[in-house]
Design a protein around this motif. Structure first.
Motif, PDB file in Angstrom:
ATOM      1  N   MET A   1      31.585 -23.919 -21.233  1.00 49.99           N
ATOM      2  CA  MET A   1      30.999 -24.296 -19.957  1.00 49.99           C
ATOM      3  C   MET A   1      29.814 -25.245 -20.157  1.00 49.99           C
ATOM      4  O   MET A   1      29.603 -26.158 -19.354  1.00 49.99           O
ATOM      5  CB  MET A   1      30.559 -23.052 -19.193  1.00 49.99           C
ATOM      6  CG  MET A   1      30.014 -23.347 -17.799  1.00 49.99           C
ATOM      7  SD  MET A   1      31.234 -24.116 -16.705  1.00 49.99           S
ATOM      8  CE  MET A   1      32.218 -22.686 -16.267  1.00 49.99           C
ATOM      9  N   SER A   2      29.046 -25.048 -21.208  1.00 48.44           N
ATOM     10  CA  SER A   2      27.922 -25.949 -21.488  1.00 48.44           C
ATOM     11  C   SER A   2      28.405 -27.378 -21.694  1.00 48.44           C
ATOM     12  O   SER A   2      27.787 -28.335 -21.233  1.00 48.44           O
ATOM     13  CB  SER A   2      27.154 -25.476 -22.727  1.00 48.44           C
ATOM     14  OG  SER A   2      26.569 -24.213 -22.501  1.00 48.44           O
ATOM     15  N   LYS A   3      29.531 -27.530 -22.379  1.00 43.20           N
ATOM     16  CA  LYS A   3      30.088 -28.866 -22.600  1.00 43.20           C
ATOM     17  C   LYS A   3      30.534 -29.488 -21.278  1.00 43.20           C
ATOM     18  O   LYS A   3      30.372 -30.693 -21.055  1.00 43.20           O
ATOM     19  CB  LYS A   3      31.260 -28.795 -23.575  1.00 43.20           C
ATOM     20  CG  LYS A   3      30.849 -28.424 -24.997  1.00 43.20           C
ATOM     21  CD  LYS A   3      32.056 -28.374 -25.918  1.00 43.20           C
ATOM     22  CE  LYS A   3      31.634 -28.018 -27.338  1.00 43.20           C
ATOM     23  NZ  LYS A   3      32.803 -27.927 -28.249  1.00 43.20           N
ATOM     24  N   VAL A   4      31.099 -28.668 -20.392  1.00 42.03           N
ATOM     25  CA  VAL A   4      31.524 -29.168 -19.079  1.00 42.03           C
ATOM     26  C   VAL A   4      30.312 -29.635 -18.279  1.00 42.03           C
ATOM     27  O   VAL A   4      30.322 -30.711 -17.661  1.00 42.03           O
ATOM     28  CB  VAL A   4      32.276 -28.079 -18.291  1.00 42.03           C
ATOM     29  CG1 VAL A   4      32.593 -28.556 -16.879  1.00 42.03           C
ATOM     30  CG2 VAL A   4      33.560 -27.699 -19.005  1.00 42.03           C
ATOM     31  N   ILE A   5      29.265 -28.824 -18.270  1.00 40.30           N
ATOM     32  CA  ILE A   5      28.048 -29.168 -17.526  1.00 40.30           C
ATOM     33  C   ILE A   5      27.472 -30.488 -18.026  1.00 40.30           C
ATOM     34  O   ILE A   5      27.016 -31.322 -17.238  1.00 40.30           O
ATOM     35  CB  ILE A   5      27.024 -28.018 -17.636  1.00 40.30           C
ATOM     36  CG1 ILE A   5      27.503 -26.824 -16.801  1.00 40.30           C
ATOM     37  CG2 ILE A   5      25.642 -28.472 -17.172  1.00 40.30           C
ATOM     38  CD1 ILE A   5      26.658 -25.570 -16.958  1.00 40.30           C
ATOM     39  N   ASP A   6      27.530 -30.692 -19.339  1.00 44.01           N
ATOM     40  CA  ASP A   6      27.017 -31.942 -19.901  1.00 44.01           C
ATOM     41  C   ASP A   6      27.829 -33.152 -19.449  1.00 44.01           C
ATOM     42  O   ASP A   6      27.319 -34.270 -19.438  1.00 44.01           O
ATOM     43  CB  ASP A   6      27.022 -31.874 -21.430  1.00 44.01           C
ATOM     44  CG  ASP A   6      25.946 -30.933 -21.970  1.00 44.01           C
ATOM     45  OD1 ASP A   6      25.010 -30.624 -21.211  1.00 44.01           O
ATOM     46  OD2 ASP A   6      26.058 -30.505 -23.137  1.00 44.01           O
ATOM     47  N   ARG A   7      29.090 -32.928 -19.054  1.00 45.43           N
ATOM     48  CA  ARG A   7      29.957 -34.037 -18.641  1.00 45.43           C
ATOM     49  C   ARG A   7      29.821 -34.380 -17.169  1.00 45.43           C
ATOM     50  O   ARG A   7      30.339 -35.411 -16.726  1.00 45.43           O
ATOM     51  CB  ARG A   7      31.425 -33.687 -18.915  1.00 45.43           C
ATOM     52  CG  ARG A   7      31.856 -33.743 -20.366  1.00 45.43           C
ATOM     53  CD  ARG A   7      33.366 -33.750 -20.433  1.00 45.43           C
ATOM     54  NE  ARG A   7      33.940 -34.914 -19.759  1.00 45.43           N
ATOM     55  CZ  ARG A   7      35.230 -34.985 -19.389  1.00 45.43           C
ATOM     56  NH1 ARG A   7      36.037 -33.975 -19.589  1.00 45.43           N
ATOM     57  NH2 ARG A   7      35.683 -36.082 -18.793  1.00 45.43           N
ATOM     58  N   LEU A   8      29.174 -33.540 -16.384  1.00 41.16           N
ATOM     59  CA  LEU A   8      29.152 -33.734 -14.936  1.00 41.16           C
ATOM     60  C   LEU A   8      28.540 -35.075 -14.527  1.00 41.16           C
ATOM     61  O   LEU A   8      28.913 -35.640 -13.498  1.00 41.16           O
ATOM     62  CB  LEU A   8      28.393 -32.592 -14.254  1.00 41.16           C
ATOM     63  CG  LEU A   8      29.169 -31.280 -14.112  1.00 41.16           C
ATOM     64  CD1 LEU A   8      28.265 -30.191 -13.564  1.00 41.16           C
ATOM     65  CD2 LEU A   8      30.376 -31.465 -13.206  1.00 41.16           C
TER      66      LEU A   8
END
Length: 228
Positions: free
Chosen positions: A1-8
């Motif tokens: 999820m941290s990686k997803v948040i970084d992509r937002l």
């Protein structure tokens, strides 16, 4: 999820990035599909993952978006809660509801979770679907999804601002070639005008209270139809 948040942040600059980011969110929480929905505007072209495209076409074709029992959870989502089926419906209601039986179950979907966020004053929700095999969203899933809500609001608000700058740039370019231009939002409110447009307003065509006013009744009716 941290990686997803970084992509937002990618979605703030390029809206076409949303489906891929939503796919990543699905993988992070064990979901099979995701859709972005606005609280008061539902159209078939909403951003979604390819996995739910066929079901979504059926959903809009038969006006289930007007009868979806999960829409009752929107106020809770916008207050900061992560909402699931169990927060709105009893197990019996879920089993017997026509929308579940005609739209979700035939495509393998069963369980729902919604994350509310804001794009300036517009209320949106990221809705996630799980298959019956995976099981419903539980407390730990809610905690994981709760991390997304503030970042989704930041991203959507920034995307709205970026879009407005892009529109203003377009009207400014048109002004350089003396073409009047103005930008309306989906409610017909005037967001911006260029100098060429401002110079052309008179008693027949003007702006009043952020509304484009047209004296000719036939033209006004056509304008209203266009906005609608």
């Amino acid at each position: 999820m941290s990686k997803v948040i970084d992509r937002l942040g990618e979605a703030a600059i390029d809206p076409a990035a949303w489906p891929a980011i939503m796919d990543d969110i699905c993988r992070a929480v064990g979901a099979s599909a995701a859709i972005l929905l606005q609280s008061d505007v539902r159209t078939p072209d909403v951003p979604r993952t390819p996995s739910i495209d066929e079901a979504l076409q059926l959903y809009f074709k038969h006006d289930w978006h007007l009868r979806d029992p999960r829409a009752a959870g929107f106020p809770q989502m916008m207050s900061g809660e992560i909402v699931t089926d169990h927060d709105m419906l009893t197990p019996e209601q879920i089993r017997s509801d026509p929308m579940y039986n005609e739209v979700l179950y035939p495509f393998g979907f069963q369980w729902f979770a919604g994350v509310g966020f804001w794009a300036e004053s517009a209320a949106w929700a990221l809705t996630l679907q799980r298959t019956g095999r995976v099981g419903s969203f539980e407390a730990r899933d809610k905690r994981l999804l709760a991390r997304l809500a503030p970042r989704l609001t930041e991203t959507a608000t920034l995307a709205t601002a970026v879009g407005r700058v892009a529109l203003t740039s377009m009207t400014n370019v048109l002004n350089q070639v003396q073409q009047p231009a103005l930008v309306l939002n989906r409610r017909g409110m005037v967001l911006s005008t260029n100098a060429a447009a401002d110079a052309g307003f008179d008693d027949d065509i003007r702006i009043s209270n952020r509304r484009l006013m047209v004296r000719d009744k036939s033209a006004l009716a056509k304008l209203d139809q266009l906005v609608a």
